[in-house]
Motif scaffolding. Structure first.
Motif, PDB file in Angstrom:
ATOM      1  N   UNK A   2     -78.951 -76.583 -10.519  1.00 23.29           N
ATOM      2  CA  UNK A   2     -79.090 -75.143 -10.761  1.00 23.29           C
ATOM      3  C   UNK A   2     -79.456 -74.448  -9.445  1.00 23.29           C
ATOM      4  N   UNK A   3     -78.911 -73.252  -9.271  1.00 21.52           N
ATOM      5  CA  UNK A   3     -78.965 -72.580  -7.968  1.00 21.52           C
ATOM      6  C   UNK A   3     -80.361 -72.437  -7.359  1.00 21.52           C
ATOM      7  N   UNK A   4     -81.300 -71.867  -8.131  1.00 23.30           N
ATOM      8  CA  UNK A   4     -82.628 -71.632  -7.552  1.00 23.30           C
ATOM      9  C   UNK A   4     -83.336 -72.949  -7.249  1.00 23.30           C
ATOM     10  N   UNK A   5     -83.102 -73.932  -8.118  1.00 22.65           N
ATOM     11  CA  UNK A   5     -83.658 -75.268  -7.908  1.00 22.65           C
ATOM     12  C   UNK A   5     -83.134 -75.851  -6.591  1.00 22.65           C
ATOM     13  N   UNK A   6     -81.855 -75.638  -6.393  1.00 28.33           N
ATOM     14  CA  UNK A   6     -81.198 -76.133  -5.185  1.00 28.33           C
ATOM     15  C   UNK A   6     -81.796 -75.485  -3.931  1.00 28.33           C
ATOM     16  N   UNK A   7     -82.010 -74.175  -4.020  1.00 28.79           N
ATOM     17  CA  UNK A   7     -82.586 -73.461  -2.869  1.00 28.79           C
ATOM     18  C   UNK A   7     -83.996 -73.964  -2.581  1.00 28.79           C
ATOM     19  N   UNK A   8     -84.738 -74.199  -3.678  1.00 32.70           N
ATOM     20  CA  UNK A   8     -86.118 -74.653  -3.522  1.00 32.70           C
ATOM     21  C   UNK A   8     -86.204 -76.055  -2.962  1.00 32.70           C
ATOM     22  N   UNK A   9     -85.278 -76.913  -3.366  1.00 33.10           N
ATOM     23  CA  UNK A   9     -85.414 -78.320  -2.974  1.00 33.10           C
ATOM     24  C   UNK A   9     -84.725 -78.641  -1.641  1.00 33.10           C
TER      25      UNK A   9
ATOM     26  N   UNK B   1     -76.667 -71.246 -12.848  1.00 32.75           N
ATOM     27  CA  UNK B   1     -75.308 -71.300 -12.331  1.00 32.75           C
ATOM     28  C   UNK B   1     -75.222 -72.346 -11.228  1.00 32.75           C
ATOM     29  N   UNK B   2     -74.095 -73.053 -11.188  1.00 31.42           N
ATOM     30  CA  UNK B   2     -73.882 -74.037 -10.126  1.00 31.42           C
ATOM     31  C   UNK B   2     -73.613 -73.328  -8.805  1.00 31.42           C
ATOM     32  N   UNK B   3     -73.991 -74.002  -7.722  1.00 32.12           N
ATOM     33  CA  UNK B   3     -73.877 -73.373  -6.402  1.00 32.12           C
ATOM     34  C   UNK B   3     -72.463 -72.912  -6.050  1.00 32.12           C
ATOM     35  N   UNK B   4     -71.497 -73.822  -6.127  1.00 33.72           N
ATOM     36  CA  UNK B   4     -70.164 -73.459  -5.638  1.00 33.72           C
ATOM     37  C   UNK B   4     -69.572 -72.323  -6.458  1.00 33.72           C
ATOM     38  N   UNK B   5     -69.843 -72.381  -7.747  1.00 34.10           N
ATOM     39  CA  UNK B   5     -69.363 -71.305  -8.619  1.00 34.10           C
ATOM     40  C   UNK B   5     -70.003 -69.979  -8.210  1.00 34.10           C
ATOM     41  N   UNK B   6     -71.316 -70.022  -7.956  1.00 33.42           N
ATOM     42  CA  UNK B   6     -72.016 -68.798  -7.547  1.00 33.42           C
ATOM     43  C   UNK B   6     -71.445 -68.272  -6.236  1.00 33.42           C
ATOM     44  N   UNK B   7     -71.230 -69.187  -5.304  1.00 27.88           N
ATOM     45  CA  UNK B   7     -70.707 -68.771  -3.999  1.00 27.88           C
ATOM     46  C   UNK B   7     -69.320 -68.145  -4.137  1.00 27.88           C
ATOM     47  N   UNK B   8     -68.507 -68.787  -4.962  1.00 35.00           N
ATOM     48  CA  UNK B   8     -67.125 -68.340  -5.053  1.00 35.00           C
ATOM     49  C   UNK B   8     -66.943 -67.094  -5.924  1.00 35.00           C
ATOM     50  N   UNK B   9     -67.803 -66.934  -6.916  1.00 38.90           N
ATOM     51  CA  UNK B   9     -67.596 -65.786  -7.812  1.00 38.90           C
ATOM     52  C   UNK B   9     -68.436 -64.573  -7.414  1.00 38.90           C
ATOM     53  N   UNK B  10     -69.316 -64.743  -6.450  1.00 39.85           N
ATOM     54  CA  UNK B  10     -70.094 -63.570  -5.996  1.00 39.85           C
ATOM     55  C   UNK B  10     -69.168 -62.580  -5.310  1.00 39.85           C
ATOM     56  N   UNK B  11     -69.306 -61.329  -5.692  1.00 37.79           N
ATOM     57  CA  UNK B  11     -68.522 -60.289  -5.022  1.00 37.79           C
ATOM     58  C   UNK B  11     -69.450 -59.141  -4.712  1.00 37.79           C
ATOM     59  N   UNK B  12     -69.096 -58.362  -3.697  1.00 35.72           N
ATOM     60  CA  UNK B  12     -69.903 -57.185  -3.409  1.00 35.72           C
ATOM     61  C   UNK B  12     -69.714 -56.175  -4.535  1.00 35.72           C
ATOM     62  N   UNK B  13     -70.820 -55.725  -5.098  1.00 36.83           N
ATOM     63  CA  UNK B  13     -70.766 -54.781  -6.225  1.00 36.83           C
ATOM     64  C   UNK B  13     -71.146 -53.390  -5.722  1.00 36.83           C
ATOM     65  N   UNK B  14     -70.275 -52.435  -6.033  1.00 38.48           N
ATOM     66  CA  UNK B  14     -70.489 -51.068  -5.541  1.00 38.48           C
ATOM     67  C   UNK B  14     -70.542 -50.052  -6.672  1.00 38.48           C
ATOM     68  N   UNK B  15     -70.625 -50.542  -7.887  1.00 35.91           N
ATOM     69  CA  UNK B  15     -70.742 -49.623  -9.018  1.00 35.91           C
ATOM     70  C   UNK B  15     -71.731 -50.250  -9.992  1.00 35.91           C
ATOM     71  N   UNK B  16     -72.760 -49.482 -10.339  1.00 32.84           N
ATOM     72  CA  UNK B  16     -73.859 -50.063 -11.112  1.00 32.84           C
ATOM     73  C   UNK B  16     -74.104 -49.320 -12.409  1.00 32.84           C
ATOM     74  N   UNK B  17     -74.623 -50.069 -13.387  1.00 32.80           N
ATOM     75  CA  UNK B  17     -75.025 -49.438 -14.645  1.00 32.80           C
ATOM     76  C   UNK B  17     -76.285 -48.613 -14.422  1.00 32.80           C
TER      77      UNK B  17
END
Lengths: 206, 203
Positions: A2-9, B1-17
Motif C-alpha cells: 500500500x502506497x503510504x506504507x511503502x513511503x514509510x518503509x 492503492x498500489x504504487x505503480x497504479x498511483x504513479x500511472x493514474x495520477x493526473x494534474x487536476x485543475x477543476x475541483x468540487x
C-alpha cells in the motif's frame, strides 16, 4: 504494498548483495520515473544506467573527493552535531565524513543511475527530474531493491561537470540531479531509525 | 492503492468540487511529503496550507499574471509545440495559455499548499520536489486531486510577493511549488510520454 506504507518503509540503502539487477526491473523503475509531473510535458530528463565498473569507479572517486571537501569545510559543525557521543566515537564518525569514506560505497552497487535534468529546455527541469527520481526510489523499494539518492559528489559545479564528462554528457544542456546506486539490499535499516519532526511542525495553517 | 497504479493514474487536476478537504487528509498527505529523502535529515521544508479566501486569491492573481507574461513571451514556441493539432483547437489552447486562463483553477481550488524550501540547506529544492511528488501521490491515493504549479515562482519578484503574503519574506526560503488541492471534478485525458527506452542511456 500500500502506497503510504511503502513511503514509510522506504529507507536509504548503502549495502548491496553481489547480485545483478534484472534489466526488466531497471526499465520498470525508470518507467515509474517518467510518469512524474513535468511542466508543459517537456519530459526534461535522462537516466544514465551504468553497469560499467570503470565508470562507476570514476564516479565514486568524484563523490568521495567531493564529500571530503564538503564535510572538511564544516568539521567543527559536525563535531557539534554529534556532541552527544563520546569523544572517540565522535572523532571516528566525523572522520568518516571528512575523509569521504561515507561515500565509498557508491561503486559497490551493481548499478548506478545518474539522473540528468535538461536545464536549457525549461526552467522547471530540476524540480521535474527530482520528482521523477522520487518515483524511481519508491518503485525500487516496491520491487525489493534498495537505493539511495546521493548528490554529494555533485555538490559543486566542478564535480557535476566531472560526472557529466564521465558519462559523455559534457554539455551545458544537462545538469546532474542525482547519483543513485541501486541493488538488492544487504542491510535493513530500521524504519524507526528514520526520524522526522512531528508533521505539525512542518505545517503552517493559514 | 498500489504504487505503480498511483504513479500511472495520477493526473494534474485543475477543476475541483466545491467541497472542503478534511484536515485529517491534509495532515496525512503532508506526512507523506515529509517522508521524502532529504540531505542529512535536515527536513528543509515548510508546507503552508492556505484556505483563507483573500490570500488564495492574491496568490492566484500573481500566478495568473505570471502565466500571461511567460506564455506571451514564448507564444511562438508554444505554437510550434502544438503544431500537430488542428488549427482551431490549437488556437483555443494557445489562448488558454496566453490569457492566463490556464491558471484560473488556483482561484477556485479549496486549498492551496505553498511549499517552501529552506535554501540554507543544500539541495533543498530537490528534496522539496521529491516531497511534492509524495504529496501528489498520497493525495491521489486518498481520492484527492492536485496540481503542482511554479508559474508564480519562476520570476523572482513574484516569488517574493507570494512569500511575503504567506509570511516568509526571509530570503533563505524559496518556493518549490504552489499546489492546488481538492476533490477532483474532472477526469483529464490520459497523459503522454515518450517510450521509456528513449530516456534511458545504457552504459
Amino acid at each position: 504494498m500500500e502506497l503510504l506504507e511503502l513511503m514509510k518503509s522506504r529507507r536509504s540503502i548503502r549495502k548491496y548483495q553481489n547480485k545483478e539487477v534484472e534489466k526488466e526491473k531497471i526499465q520498470k523503475i525508470i518507467e515509474a520515473a517518467i510518469w512524474a509531473p513535468n511542466a508543459e510535458n517537456d519530459q526534461p530528463w535522462k537516466f544514465i544506467v551504468i553497469r560499467d565498473q570503470h565508470k562507476m569507479d570514476l564516479i565514486q572517486d568524484v563523490s568521495v573527493k567531493g564529500a571530503a571537501d564538503f564535510f572538511f569545510a564544516q568539521k567543527e559543525h559536525l563535531m557539534e552535531k554529534f556532541k552527544g557521543l563520546d569523544l572517540e566515537r565522535r572523532k571516528k564518525l566525523v572522520l568518516q565524513f571528512t575523509s569521504g569514506e561515507f561515500f565509498a560505497f557508491i561503486n559497490t552497487a551493481p548499478v548506478l543511475i545518474v539522473v540528468l535534468a535538461e536545464i536549457d529546455k525549461t526552467p522547471y527541469a530540476i524540480p521535474s527530474a527530482s520528482a521523477a527520481c522520487q518515483n524511481m526510489l519508491l518503485m525500487a523499494h516496491e520491487l525489493g531493491l534498495g537505493a539511495v539518492w546521493t548528490v554529494i559528489g555533485a555538490v559543486d559545479n566542478t564535480n557535476r561537470e566531472k560526472v557529466k564528462k564521465i558519462i559523455g554528457f559534457d554539455n551545458p544542456k544537462w545538469d546532474v540531479v542525482a547519483i543513485v546506486p541501486l541493488g538488492y539490499p544487504a542491510e535493513s535499516p530500521s524504519v524507526k531509525g528514520r526520524m522526522r519532526k512531528p508533521v505539525e511542525d512542518a505545517i503552517d495553517w493559514q | 492503492m498500489e504504487l505503480f497504479e498511483a504513479i500511472k493514474t495520477r493526473k494534474s487536476i485543475r477543476k475541483f468540487k466545491d467541497k472542503p478537504v478534511e484536515k485529517e487528509k491534509i495532515i496525512k498527505i503532508i506526512e507523506a511529503a515529509t517522508l521524502a529523502p532529504n540531505s542529512e535529515n535536515k527536513q528543509p521544508w515548510k508546507f503552508v496550507v492556505v484556505q483563507d479566501k483573500d490570500k488564495k486569491k492574491e496568490i492566484a492573481k500573481i500566478s495568473i499574471l505570471g502565466g500571461i507574461k511567460r506564455y506571451t513571451s514564448i507564444k511562438d514556441e508554444l505554437n510550434e509545440k502544438f503544431k500537430a493539432m488542428e488549427d482551431e483547437n490549437r488556437k483555443k489552447l494557445l489562448d488558454r495559455f496566453v490569457s492566463g486562463e490556464l491558471f484560473h483553477f488556483l482561484l477556485e481550488c479549496p486549498v492551496q499548499v505553498v511549499v517552501l524550501a529552506d535554501n540554507n540547506i543544500i539541495y533543498a529544492v530537490h528534496s522539496c520536489s521529491a516531497a511534492i511528488q509524495n504529496l501528489s501521490l498520497a493525495a491521489h491515493a486518498l481520492g484527492l486531486g492536485s496540481c503542482w504549479t511554479m508559474i508564480g515562482s519562476i520570476n523572482s519578484k513574484n516569488e517574493k510577493k507570494i512569500r511575503k503574503l504567506v509570511g516568509y519574506p526571509e530570503d533563505n526560503w524559496k518556493i518549490a511549488g504552489v499546489l492546488a488541492l481538492g476533490y477532483p471534478d474532472q477526469d483529464p485525458n490520459p497523459r503522454k510520454r515518450k517510450p521509456v527506452e528513449e530516456v534511458i542511456d545504457w552504459q
